[in-house]
Design a protein around this motif. Structure first.
Motif, PDB file in Angstrom:
ATOM      1  N   VAL A 187      43.340  12.291  30.838  1.00  0.00           N
ATOM      2  CA  VAL A 187      44.092  11.693  29.742  1.00  0.00           C
ATOM      3  C   VAL A 187      44.253  10.200  30.008  1.00  0.00           C
ATOM      4  O   VAL A 187      44.712   9.797  31.087  1.00  0.00           O
ATOM      5  CB  VAL A 187      45.477  12.352  29.593  1.00  0.00           C
ATOM      6  CG1 VAL A 187      46.297  11.625  28.514  1.00  0.00           C
ATOM      7  CG2 VAL A 187      45.337  13.828  29.237  1.00  0.00           C
ATOM      8  N   ALA A 188      43.860   9.377  29.047  1.00  0.00           N
ATOM      9  CA  ALA A 188      44.060   7.931  29.139  1.00  0.00           C
ATOM     10  C   ALA A 188      45.194   7.541  28.203  1.00  0.00           C
ATOM     11  O   ALA A 188      45.297   8.054  27.086  1.00  0.00           O
ATOM     12  CB  ALA A 188      42.790   7.188  28.751  1.00  0.00           C
ATOM     13  N   VAL A 212      44.751   3.167  30.614  1.00  0.00           N
ATOM     14  CA  VAL A 212      45.058   3.449  32.010  1.00  0.00           C
ATOM     15  C   VAL A 212      45.354   4.934  32.191  1.00  0.00           C
ATOM     16  O   VAL A 212      45.757   5.624  31.252  1.00  0.00           O
ATOM     17  CB  VAL A 212      46.269   2.621  32.506  1.00  0.00           C
ATOM     18  CG1 VAL A 212      45.948   1.132  32.503  1.00  0.00           C
ATOM     19  CG2 VAL A 212      47.504   2.896  31.660  1.00  0.00           C
ATOM     20  N   ARG A 213      45.159   5.391  33.402  1.00  0.00           N
ATOM     21  CA  ARG A 213      45.510   6.760  33.754  1.00  0.00           C
ATOM     22  C   ARG A 213      46.935   6.776  34.300  1.00  0.00           C
ATOM     23  O   ARG A 213      47.470   5.753  34.745  1.00  0.00           O
ATOM     24  CB  ARG A 213      44.530   7.310  34.778  1.00  0.00           C
ATOM     25  CG  ARG A 213      43.087   7.257  34.318  1.00  0.00           C
ATOM     26  CD  ARG A 213      42.095   7.674  35.379  1.00  0.00           C
ATOM     27  NE  ARG A 213      42.154   9.098  35.673  1.00  0.00           N
ATOM     28  CZ  ARG A 213      41.135   9.785  36.205  1.00  0.00           C
ATOM     29  NH1 ARG A 213      39.997   9.174  36.474  1.00  0.00           N
ATOM     30  NH2 ARG A 213      41.264  11.069  36.459  1.00  0.00           N
ATOM     31  N   TYR A 214      47.514   7.947  34.290  1.00  0.00           N
ATOM     32  CA  TYR A 214      48.855   8.115  34.837  1.00  0.00           C
ATOM     33  C   TYR A 214      48.906   7.652  36.291  1.00  0.00           C
ATOM     34  O   TYR A 214      49.855   6.976  36.718  1.00  0.00           O
ATOM     35  CB  TYR A 214      49.280   9.585  34.728  1.00  0.00           C
ATOM     36  CG  TYR A 214      50.552   9.918  35.479  1.00  0.00           C
ATOM     37  CD1 TYR A 214      51.803   9.695  34.896  1.00  0.00           C
ATOM     38  CD2 TYR A 214      50.507  10.465  36.761  1.00  0.00           C
ATOM     39  CE1 TYR A 214      52.978   9.993  35.590  1.00  0.00           C
ATOM     40  CE2 TYR A 214      51.660  10.771  37.455  1.00  0.00           C
ATOM     41  CZ  TYR A 214      52.884  10.537  36.861  1.00  0.00           C
ATOM     42  OH  TYR A 214      54.044  10.837  37.544  1.00  0.00           O
ATOM     43  N   SER A 215      47.864   7.983  37.060  1.00  0.00           N
ATOM     44  CA  SER A 215      47.846   7.633  38.484  1.00  0.00           C
ATOM     45  C   SER A 215      47.866   6.118  38.688  1.00  0.00           C
ATOM     46  O   SER A 215      48.455   5.627  39.670  1.00  0.00           O
ATOM     47  CB  SER A 215      46.618   8.238  39.168  1.00  0.00           C
ATOM     48  OG  SER A 215      45.427   7.794  38.544  1.00  0.00           O
ATOM     49  N   LEU A 253      51.233   1.344  40.223  1.00  0.00           N
ATOM     50  CA  LEU A 253      51.970   0.125  39.891  1.00  0.00           C
ATOM     51  C   LEU A 253      53.452   0.312  40.164  1.00  0.00           C
ATOM     52  O   LEU A 253      54.106  -0.576  40.743  1.00  0.00           O
ATOM     53  CB  LEU A 253      51.747  -0.230  38.417  1.00  0.00           C
ATOM     54  CG  LEU A 253      52.630  -1.349  37.852  1.00  0.00           C
ATOM     55  CD1 LEU A 253      52.307  -2.684  38.518  1.00  0.00           C
ATOM     56  CD2 LEU A 253      52.469  -1.458  36.329  1.00  0.00           C
ATOM     57  N   HIS A 254      53.986   1.448  39.747  1.00  0.00           N
ATOM     58  CA  HIS A 254      55.414   1.737  39.954  1.00  0.00           C
ATOM     59  C   HIS A 254      55.766   1.704  41.441  1.00  0.00           C
ATOM     60  O   HIS A 254      56.789   1.122  41.829  1.00  0.00           O
ATOM     61  CB  HIS A 254      55.739   3.101  39.352  1.00  0.00           C
ATOM     62  CG  HIS A 254      57.128   3.579  39.652  1.00  0.00           C
ATOM     63  ND1 HIS A 254      58.244   2.997  39.096  1.00  0.00           N
ATOM     64  CD2 HIS A 254      57.579   4.577  40.475  1.00  0.00           C
ATOM     65  CE1 HIS A 254      59.333   3.613  39.547  1.00  0.00           C
ATOM     66  NE2 HIS A 254      58.953   4.573  40.382  1.00  0.00           N
TER      67      HIS A 254
END
Length: 470
Positions: free
Chosen positions: A20-21, A34-37, A42-43
């Protein structure tokens, strides 16, 4: 800036798997996928750099594959996270956050880092070609343009790069001001449309700063070219006598005198927007909006064909918001999974102090709503800088020391009353979700006087006034 994640996509990976993007839109335009990963990475970096007590909450990992409902929920949470980070004065201006967005933009458009030539348009129609890297950010490109023009370093902050669209009639539509998290070459290349250009234009509103710019030969030429251009396209109101004086000064090559005369003209320094719609003073009105002089100026055509003019001062706007809604257009197919196109509806709504203790919401429906709100925010930013004793020159020094973005800023003069009669002289991709988005500008003071979702933020420059002051 207006961050949203209006949709997700299922995309194919290199090994044949799918993922999922999340499509991050900035100012209503796709910036990156972007991907969740990637966002989780970044977080974690932000939390390590600034501490967990500063960073907003992040949607947790899931062990099992997400359902469609869970993807939608994660999309909403990631959107709120990106908005919260960007609106935080520390995190939103951090190089960590901005460099992530630049890398993601470059990866999404699949443009490798290489030496390229980029055309920058000037107000007089000429173009300056600069040699840059495709991965150079906006401020770097602006510095290269300034160097090519021989514009002094301390005047660079008085100018910005704008993305504009040229119409068939030669008119210009301002799309947005390029930001520090953008790569100008990638931004213009991704549009695949020769009607779009990058334009160099002054980025302040207060004509007092014209004096700083005119003290330099290059700055004078740039400001003169912009003034001539704005007058020629009818953005500045000029009567016959003034037109003769301007022509005479132009023939003599008296650029400073030309600008000084221009400063006395109505709507000098304004940006004009394309005709759009408003609900003020009543629904169904057509309007031409101009931004300048710390106000939005309205030329309204009422349903009865009567023309009215009025202005809304930014200091009397308690808060405002921009909303975007994506409405799928009919494709003639009954298959819900078939490819669809979406029409985007943008609205700028602001809460205005009409008289003592009487606030009213005014809504503008325009594809340039985001650019309008950027103009409002830059006016507020400049007012606050001036109120704190700052200046563009001080901000310029900070910028070149690597610590701050430069401000945008028009000298306050008395506005015409609201709506008086105007002057008569002149890969396989599957779309998973779309939704209504509401994105707010920075500010203080929440509003609860209007229905609908979304956060409402107030205006640092808002001034409560009485009837005697109106």
């Amino acid at each position: 800036m207006h961050f949203s994640i209006p949709e997700t996509e299922v995309r194919s990976g290199e090994n044949g798997s799918t993922y999922v993007a999340y499509n991050i839109h900035v100012n209503g335009v796709l910036h990156c996928r972007v991907r969740y990963s990637q966002l989780l990475g970044l977080h974690e970096q932000i939390k390590k750099e600034y501490g967990g007590n500063v960073v907003p909450s992040f949607p947790p990992k899931k062990i099992f594959t997400l359902t469609l409902a869970e993807v939608e929920q994660r999309r909403e949470l990631l959107e709120k996270y990106m908005q919260a980070v960007r609106q935080d004065p520390l995190l939103g201006a951090s190089e960590l956050f901005n460099s992530f967005l630049r890398r993601a933009q470059q990866e999404t458009q699949q443009i490798p880092t290489t030496e390229v030539a980029l055309d920058i348009s000037l107000s007089n129609g000429q173009k300056v070609t600069v040699d840059i890297l495709s991965s150079d950010q906006t401020e770097d490109v602006l510095d290269v343009v300034a160097s090519k023009l021989d514009l002094p370093e301390d005047l660079v902050a008085y100018f910005s790069l704008f993305l504009v669209r040229e119409g068939e009639d030669g008119g210009l539509t301002f799309v947005r001001k390029l930001q520090e998290f953008e790569l100008p070459y990638v931004s213009i290349s991704s549009l695949h449309n020769s009607d779009y250009h990058i334009l160099l234009r002054k980025s302040y509103w207060d004509m007092v700063y014209d004096g700083d710019v005119m003290d330099n030969r290059v700055g004078l030429n740039l400001l003169y070219a912009q003034t001539v251009s704005d007058i020629e396209r009818g953005w500045v109101l000029v009567n016959k006598d003034q037109h003769r004086q301007l022509n005479s000064l132009q023939e003599k090559g008296s650029k400073k005198e030309f600008i000084h005369l221009g400063q006395t003209l109505k709507y000098y320094g304004y940006i004009k927007f394309e005709p759009c719609a408003t609900d003020f003073p009543e629904k169904g009105c057509q309007v031409i909006v101009g931004a300048g002089n710390n106000e939005l100026n309205f030329h309204v055509k009422l349903p009865n064909e009567q023309m009215k003019e009025g202005s809304f001062k930014v200091t009397r706007m308690r808060c405002w918001r921009v909303t975007s809604s994506q409405v799928p257009t009919a494709n003639g197919s009954n298959n819900p999974c078939a490819s669809t196109k979406s029409d985007v509806k943008l609205e700028l709504a602001f809460e205005y102090l009409m008289s003592k203790d009487r606030l009213r919401w005014v809504t503008i429906t325009s594809q340039q709503a985001i650019m309008m709100s950027i103009c409002l925010q830059s006016m507020v930013d400049e007012l606050m800088v001036k109120k704190s004793g700052g200046s563009i020159k001080k901000m310029s020094r900070k910028r070149h020391n690597g610590s701050a973005r430069h401000p945008d800023s028009q000298q306050s003069v008395k506005s015409p009353p609201l709506l008086d009669s105007p002057d008569q002289g002149r890969e396989q991709i599957i779309k998973l979700s779309t939704k209504l988005n509401s994105v707010s500008l920075r500010g203080i003071g929440a509003s609860s006087d209007i229905g609908g979702g979304g956060d409402f933020h107030g205006n640092f420059a808002f001034e409560g006034i009485g009837d005697d002051d109106l």
